[in-house]
Design a protein around this motif. Sequence first.
Motif, PDB file in Angstrom:
ATOM      1  N   VAL A  30      12.783   9.605  -4.248  1.00 37.45           N
ATOM      2  CA  VAL A  30      12.039   8.731  -3.339  1.00 37.45           C
ATOM      3  C   VAL A  30      12.394   7.280  -3.647  1.00 37.45           C
ATOM      4  CG1 VAL A  30       9.761   8.077  -2.485  1.00 37.45           C
ATOM      5  CG2 VAL A  30      10.179  10.436  -3.253  1.00 37.45           C
ATOM      6  N   ALA A  31      12.810   6.547  -2.605  1.00 39.83           N
ATOM      7  CA  ALA A  31      13.244   5.163  -2.809  1.00 39.83           C
ATOM      8  C   ALA A  31      12.854   4.300  -1.622  1.00 39.83           C
ATOM      9  CB  ALA A  31      14.754   5.106  -3.020  1.00 39.83           C
ATOM     10  N   LEU A  32      12.653   3.010  -1.880  1.00 43.78           N
ATOM     11  CA  LEU A  32      12.360   2.040  -0.830  1.00 43.78           C
ATOM     12  C   LEU A  32      13.606   1.218  -0.539  1.00 43.78           C
ATOM     13  CD1 LEU A  32       8.870   0.628  -1.913  1.00 43.78           C
ATOM     14  CD2 LEU A  32       9.373   2.539  -0.368  1.00 43.78           C
ATOM     15  N   ALA A  70       5.984  18.872   1.092  1.00 39.99           N
ATOM     16  CA  ALA A  70       5.554  18.746  -0.302  1.00 39.99           C
ATOM     17  C   ALA A  70       5.128  17.318  -0.608  1.00 39.99           C
ATOM     18  CB  ALA A  70       6.685  19.184  -1.243  1.00 39.99           C
ATOM     19  N   LEU A  71       5.860  16.336  -0.077  1.00 43.46           N
ATOM     20  CA  LEU A  71       5.487  14.933  -0.265  1.00 43.46           C
ATOM     21  C   LEU A  71       4.180  14.644   0.451  1.00 43.46           C
ATOM     22  CD1 LEU A  71       6.033  12.034  -1.201  1.00 43.46           C
ATOM     23  CD2 LEU A  71       7.494  11.746   0.830  1.00 43.46           C
ATOM     24  N   ALA A  72       4.036  15.120   1.681  1.00 44.99           N
ATOM     25  CA  ALA A  72       2.814  14.882   2.447  1.00 44.99           C
ATOM     26  C   ALA A  72       1.593  15.454   1.727  1.00 44.99           C
ATOM     27  CB  ALA A  72       2.942  15.512   3.843  1.00 44.99           C
ATOM     28  N   ASP A  80       0.828  -1.203   0.000  1.00 44.21           N
ATOM     29  CA  ASP A  80       0.000   0.000   0.000  1.00 44.21           C
ATOM     30  C   ASP A  80       0.863   1.255   0.000  1.00 44.21           C
ATOM     31  OD1 ASP A  80      -2.521   1.586   0.484  1.00 44.21           O
ATOM     32  OD2 ASP A  80      -1.442   2.036   2.332  1.00 44.21           O
ATOM     33  N   ILE A  81       1.919   1.277   0.816  1.00 42.26           N
ATOM     34  CA  ILE A  81       2.746   2.480   0.899  1.00 42.26           C
ATOM     35  C   ILE A  81       3.481   2.714  -0.416  1.00 42.26           C
ATOM     36  CG2 ILE A  81       4.811   1.382   1.889  1.00 42.26           C
ATOM     37  CD1 ILE A  81       3.370   4.907   2.643  1.00 42.26           C
ATOM     38  N   GLU A  82       3.909   1.649  -1.082  1.00 47.36           N
ATOM     39  CA  GLU A  82       4.569   1.821  -2.379  1.00 47.36           C
ATOM     40  C   GLU A  82       3.603   2.423  -3.392  1.00 47.36           C
ATOM     41  OE1 GLU A  82       7.080  -0.731  -5.735  1.00 47.36           O
ATOM     42  OE2 GLU A  82       6.472  -1.688  -3.854  1.00 47.36           O
ATOM     43  N   ALA A  83       2.362   1.921  -3.417  1.00 46.84           N
ATOM     44  CA  ALA A  83       1.358   2.443  -4.345  1.00 46.84           C
ATOM     45  C   ALA A  83       1.061   3.916  -4.053  1.00 46.84           C
ATOM     46  CB  ALA A  83       0.076   1.613  -4.257  1.00 46.84           C
ATOM     47  N   ARG A  84       0.975   4.272  -2.776  1.00 45.30           N
ATOM     48  CA  ARG A  84       0.687   5.655  -2.408  1.00 45.30           C
ATOM     49  C   ARG A  84       1.852   6.584  -2.757  1.00 45.30           C
ATOM     50  NH1 ARG A  84      -0.336   6.020   3.450  1.00 45.30           N
ATOM     51  NH2 ARG A  84      -1.056   8.137   2.988  1.00 45.30           N
ATOM     52  N   LEU A  85       3.074   6.116  -2.555  1.00 47.19           N
ATOM     53  CA  LEU A  85       4.237   6.927  -2.918  1.00 47.19           C
ATOM     54  C   LEU A  85       4.310   7.132  -4.425  1.00 47.19           C
ATOM     55  CD1 LEU A  85       6.896   5.449  -0.463  1.00 47.19           C
ATOM     56  CD2 LEU A  85       6.055   7.818  -0.468  1.00 47.19           C
ATOM     57  N   LEU A  86       4.019   6.088  -5.193  1.00 46.39           N
ATOM     58  CA  LEU A  86       4.019   6.225  -6.650  1.00 46.39           C
ATOM     59  C   LEU A  86       2.953   7.218  -7.099  1.00 46.39           C
ATOM     60  CD1 LEU A  86       4.595   2.506  -7.687  1.00 46.39           C
ATOM     61  CD2 LEU A  86       6.124   4.429  -8.185  1.00 46.39           C
ATOM     62  N   ALA A  87       1.792   7.185  -6.442  1.00 44.81           N
ATOM     63  CA  ALA A  87       0.731   8.138  -6.771  1.00 44.81           C
ATOM     64  C   ALA A  87       1.161   9.566  -6.428  1.00 44.81           C
ATOM     65  CB  ALA A  87      -0.558   7.769  -6.037  1.00 44.81           C
ATOM     66  N   ALA A  88       1.866   9.721  -5.313  1.00 49.79           N
ATOM     67  CA  ALA A  88       2.347  11.048  -4.909  1.00 49.79           C
ATOM     68  C   ALA A  88       3.363  11.584  -5.910  1.00 49.79           C
ATOM     69  CB  ALA A  88       2.961  10.985  -3.513  1.00 49.79           C
TER      70      ALA A  88
END
Length: 197
Positions: free
Chosen positions: A123-125, A190-192, A3-11
């Motif tokens: 942004v990286a995991l 800005a990310l938030a 979920d967090i990866e999908a949300r970061l990609l959307a951001a």
Amino acid sequence: MTDIEARLLAAIAAPGRPSSDYDLNPSHPSVRVKTREAGVLVPVWMTGPEPRLILTKRSSRLKHHPGQIAFPGGKVDPGDADAVAAALREAEEEIGLPRTRPRVLGTLPPHETVTGFSATPVVALIDGDFTPVPEAGEVEEVFTVPLAHVLDPARYIVQSRYWQGYDRRYFTVPWGPYYIWGATARMLRALADRMPA
């Protein structure tokens, strides 16, 4: 995909303008200088029960920004292909993160700093175990913050201090003993602001 990866990609894909240290100080453009390209890593560590953001506390012996909280990163050197390469190289140098470890998801628009940099947040995991190794000359400490903390706009406070003849306003997002402020806090804000609920 988590979920967090999908949300970061959307951001990362969300529309929006670049951020700036001048966002809260629009009437003070006179201090602007020619910018130099830089890359900073926004490393989201997928560890434990919740993702955590890795940040550094700069050495108190440094000439510029001593003791401040920062992302791993720095200026783009001639040998760097781009800001992403610079961010990965600097993270390897500053916190011992092998540059092949992060899974780069993308970049946010560049952030203009009052010190003359155009810093691209990368942004990286980071998956699995990792033992940070602070670079003694630059980094006093490596620490983590729950990602949820910095992704919550309600956690941000606007403060000010007198600097170069005027009251400069800036974002802060404190965490425990760590005073996260200035360009680091502005890029995180800005990310938030881009993150879907």
